[in-house]
Design an enzyme around this catalytic site. Structure first.
Site, mmCIF file in Angstrom:
data_model
loop_
_atom_site.group_PDB
_atom_site.id
_atom_site.type_symbol
_atom_site.label_atom_id
_atom_site.label_comp_id
_atom_site.label_asym_id
_atom_site.label_seq_id
_atom_site.Cartn_x
_atom_site.Cartn_y
_atom_site.Cartn_z
ATOM 1 N N SER A 200 -0.210 -10.818 19.653
ATOM 2 C CA SER A 200 0.930 -10.200 18.959
ATOM 3 C C SER A 200 1.252 -8.829 19.545
ATOM 4 O O SER A 200 0.386 -8.140 20.091
ATOM 5 C CB SER A 200 0.622 -10.016 17.470
HETATM 6 N N1 SAH Z 1 -3.858 -12.707 15.861
HETATM 7 C C1 SAH Z 1 -3.754 -13.066 17.259
HETATM 8 C C2 SAH Z 1 -2.388 -13.595 17.665
HETATM 9 C C3 SAH Z 1 -2.063 -14.837 16.992
HETATM 10 S S1 SAH Z 1 -0.960 -15.920 17.796
HETATM 11 C C4 SAH Z 1 -4.165 -11.931 18.167
HETATM 12 O O1 SAH Z 1 -4.501 -10.858 17.684
HETATM 13 O O2 SAH Z 1 -4.202 -12.160 19.374
HETATM 14 C C5 SAH Z 1 -1.147 -17.248 16.618
HETATM 15 C C6 SAH Z 1 -2.440 -18.011 16.709
HETATM 16 O O3 SAH Z 1 -2.451 -18.952 15.634
HETATM 17 C C7 SAH Z 1 -2.605 -18.839 17.979
HETATM 18 O O4 SAH Z 1 -3.822 -18.531 18.592
HETATM 19 C C8 SAH Z 1 -2.589 -20.291 17.485
HETATM 20 O O5 SAH Z 1 -3.404 -21.164 18.254
HETATM 21 C C9 SAH Z 1 -3.100 -20.131 16.077
HETATM 22 N N2 SAH Z 1 -2.759 -21.225 15.165
HETATM 23 C C10 SAH Z 1 -1.636 -21.981 15.135
HETATM 24 N N3 SAH Z 1 -1.698 -22.876 14.128
HETATM 25 C C11 SAH Z 1 -2.899 -22.682 13.507
HETATM 26 C C12 SAH Z 1 -3.547 -23.285 12.397
HETATM 27 N N4 SAH Z 1 -2.997 -24.281 11.718
HETATM 28 N N5 SAH Z 1 -4.763 -22.824 12.050
HETATM 29 C C13 SAH Z 1 -5.369 -21.796 12.726
HETATM 30 N N6 SAH Z 1 -4.791 -21.187 13.785
HETATM 31 C C14 SAH Z 1 -3.573 -21.617 14.168
#
Ligand code: SAH
Length: 219
Positions: free
Chosen positions: A67
């Site tokens: 993010s």
């Molecule tokens: N917080 C992260 C950025 C998140 S991007 C950071 O600091 O880098 C969103 C993330 O959510 C991705 O890694 C994606 O794989 C995950 N994601 C998507 N759907 C999900 C689900 N149902 N359960 C858990 N994680 C999920």
């Protein structure tokens, strides 16, 4: 590469990044200090280290993104993190957001659905001093029942709806911050749970990668 010169250079870049985030309206000094201290370049592949200190989202492995730093700061601010808070993060990704929460003294559980990414991040965090962050592999729509209830829940992927399970896993008096919306535009929601009552406030438009998998049911 000379590690010490590198650390010095990255610290300078981090100071610039934190100044720009402050200028965009984040005034919580604890959050800014955490972001000043955490080596964000470690969360990106080495070739892209310079990109770590621009205020922009950036691709990490498995087609996901880390993010934008401002968004990390804003979500953290909305969560009103207190020392000792038990927090669930949904969407571990690179692990950077989880480390910001941990640096504020929270006890962090973070769940990631993508196995490869989960493994990579679970391996990285102890090497940069964040072995206290508990990384979990699973579907974030299910939360983490084993460790519930949580003082706070932070969702870092876009949801179509507010998942009922997550609301259940929030303590009475707890706060959840979650981007909700379809397509490329989400509204940042802050939920405060008061018994059966949920107070919801909108905090502006953001763009997140979608939550994948499970079907959310309305809270
Ligand atoms: N917080 C992260 C950025 C998140 S991007 C950071 O600091 O880098 C969103 C993330 O959510 C991705 O890694 C994606 O794989 C995950 N994601 C998507 N759907 C999900 C689900 N149902 N359960 C858990 N994680 C999920």
């Amino acid at each position: 590469m000379n590690g010490q010169i590198d650390n010095y250079r990255f610290k300078g870049l981090r100071q610039q990044l934190v100044s720009s985030i402050r200028a965009k309206g984040i005034r919580n000094e604890r959050i800014l200090k955490a972001m000043l201290d955490i080596p964000r370049h470690c969360f990106l592949d080495e070739a892209f280290a310079e990109w770590a200190y621009k205020d922009t989202a950036f691709p990490i492995s498995s087609g996901q993104t880390i993010s934008q730093p401002f968004t990390v700061a804003r979500q953290t601010e909305l969560l009103e993190v207190r020392k000792g808070d038990k927090i669930l993060e949904v969407g571990t990704g690179s692990g950077y957001q989880a480390c910001v929460l941990a640096a504020l003294g929270a006890k962090v559980y973070t769940v990631e659905r993508h196995e490869e990414l989960f493994m990579k991040t679970a391996k990285l965090l102890p090497t940069i001093g964040f072995n206290q962050v508990r990384t979990l592999l699973g579907d974030g729509y299910e939360g983490a029942e084993r460790f519930a209830p949580f003082d706070k829940i932070l969702v870092t992927a876009a949801c179509n709806l507010i998942p009922k399970t997550l609301v259940h896993q929030l303590k009475d008096g707890g706060i959840m911050v979650i981007p909700v919306g379809n397509g490329e535009d989400q509204q940042m929601l802050k939920l405060a749970k008061h018994g059966e009552q949920i107070e919801i406030k909108e905090h502006g438009h953001y763009r997140f990668v979608p939550m994948l998998g499970g079907v959310a049911t309305h809270a």
